[in-house]
Design a protein around this motif. Structure first.
Motif, short mmCIF file in Angstrom:
data_model
loop_
_atom_site.label_atom_id
_atom_site.label_comp_id
_atom_site.label_asym_id
_atom_site.label_seq_id
_atom_site.Cartn_x
_atom_site.Cartn_y
_atom_site.Cartn_z
N SER A 110 0.83 -1.21 0.00
CA SER A 110 0.00 0.00 0.00
C SER A 110 0.86 1.25 0.00
CB SER A 110 -0.95 -0.01 1.19
OG SER A 110 -0.24 0.07 2.40
N PHE A 111 2.01 1.23 0.72
CA PHE A 111 2.95 2.35 0.63
C PHE A 111 3.43 2.52 -0.80
CE2 PHE A 111 4.45 1.96 5.29
CZ PHE A 111 3.50 2.89 5.69
N TYR A 112 3.75 1.42 -1.45
CA TYR A 112 4.25 1.48 -2.83
C TYR A 112 3.19 2.03 -3.78
CZ TYR A 112 6.20 0.04 -7.30
OH TYR A 112 6.68 0.04 -8.58
N ASN A 113 1.94 1.58 -3.61
CA ASN A 113 0.86 2.05 -4.48
C ASN A 113 0.57 3.54 -4.27
OD1 ASN A 113 0.53 -0.44 -5.67
ND2 ASN A 113 -1.03 -1.09 -4.19
N ASN A 114 0.71 4.02 -3.03
CA ASN A 114 0.38 5.42 -2.73
C ASN A 114 1.54 6.38 -2.97
OD1 ASN A 114 -2.28 4.91 -1.98
ND2 ASN A 114 -1.67 4.38 0.10
N PHE A 115 2.76 5.96 -2.66
CA PHE A 115 3.90 6.88 -2.68
C PHE A 115 4.95 6.55 -3.72
CE2 PHE A 115 2.38 6.82 1.77
CZ PHE A 115 1.92 8.12 1.83
N GLY A 116 4.83 5.45 -4.41
CA GLY A 116 5.84 5.06 -5.39
C GLY A 116 7.03 4.40 -4.72
N PHE A 117 8.03 4.08 -5.51
CA PHE A 117 9.18 3.33 -4.98
C PHE A 117 9.98 4.16 -3.98
CE2 PHE A 117 13.68 2.17 -5.21
CZ PHE A 117 13.60 0.87 -4.73
N VAL A 118 10.36 5.37 -4.35
CA VAL A 118 11.20 6.20 -3.49
C VAL A 118 10.45 6.59 -2.21
CG1 VAL A 118 12.48 8.37 -3.35
CG2 VAL A 118 12.53 7.04 -5.45
N GLY A 119 9.20 6.97 -2.35
CA GLY A 119 8.40 7.34 -1.18
C GLY A 119 8.22 6.20 -0.21
N SER A 120 7.93 5.01 -0.72
CA SER A 120 7.76 3.86 0.17
C SER A 120 9.07 3.46 0.81
CB SER A 120 7.16 2.68 -0.59
OG SER A 120 8.04 2.23 -1.61
N LEU A 121 10.17 3.63 0.10
CA LEU A 121 11.49 3.32 0.67
C LEU A 121 11.81 4.29 1.81
CD1 LEU A 121 13.98 1.49 0.29
CD2 LEU A 121 14.92 3.28 -1.16
N ILE A 122 11.54 5.56 1.61
CA ILE A 122 11.81 6.56 2.64
C ILE A 122 10.91 6.35 3.85
CG2 ILE A 122 11.63 9.03 3.15
CD1 ILE A 122 12.59 9.54 0.27
N ILE A 123 9.63 6.11 3.64
CA ILE A 123 8.71 5.91 4.75
C ILE A 123 9.07 4.66 5.54
CG2 ILE A 123 6.32 5.32 5.33
CD1 ILE A 123 5.45 7.25 3.14
N SER A 124 9.41 3.58 4.86
CA SER A 124 9.80 2.35 5.54
C SER A 124 11.08 2.55 6.35
CB SER A 124 10.01 1.22 4.54
OG SER A 124 8.83 0.97 3.84
N LEU A 125 12.03 3.28 5.80
CA LEU A 125 13.27 3.55 6.52
C LEU A 125 13.02 4.42 7.74
CD1 LEU A 125 16.36 3.25 6.53
CD2 LEU A 125 16.45 5.36 5.19
N LEU A 126 12.16 5.43 7.62
CA LEU A 126 11.84 6.29 8.76
C LEU A 126 11.12 5.53 9.86
CD1 LEU A 126 10.79 9.61 7.01
CD2 LEU A 126 12.89 9.13 8.27
#
Length: 77
Positions: free
Chosen positions: A4-20
């Motif tokens: 769902s992170f990937y679908n909403n924020f794309g690859f870079v956004g989901s990577l940053i959110i997961s890292l945070l």
């Protein structure tokens, strides 16, 4: 959840959110451990530990402020 992170924020956004989220969890665990060790055996430690568990931002702020105070102490040496 990551999908769902990937679908909403794309690859870079989901990577940053997961890292945070992962870094927040690590800082939270470190803060809880530091708060437990700081006041062993005192009644005040139970209250601070309860605050650390119930309010997850408290240990993160505590550990960052502890790092800043240690940096100031090291600069004085």
């Amino acid at each position: 959840m990551l999908e769902s992170f990937y679908n909403n924020f794309g690859f870079v956004g989901s990577l940053i959110i997961s890292l945070l989220i992962f870094l927040f969890f690590i800082f939270w665990m470190g803060g809880v451990a530091g708060i437990c060790q700081e006041h062993e055996g005192k009644k005040e430690s139970i209250i601070r530990l309860a605050l650390a568990i119930l309010i997850p931002v408290y240990p993160v702020i505590w550990i960052i402020s502890d790092m800043i105070s240690q940096k100031k102490q090291l600069r004085r040496l």
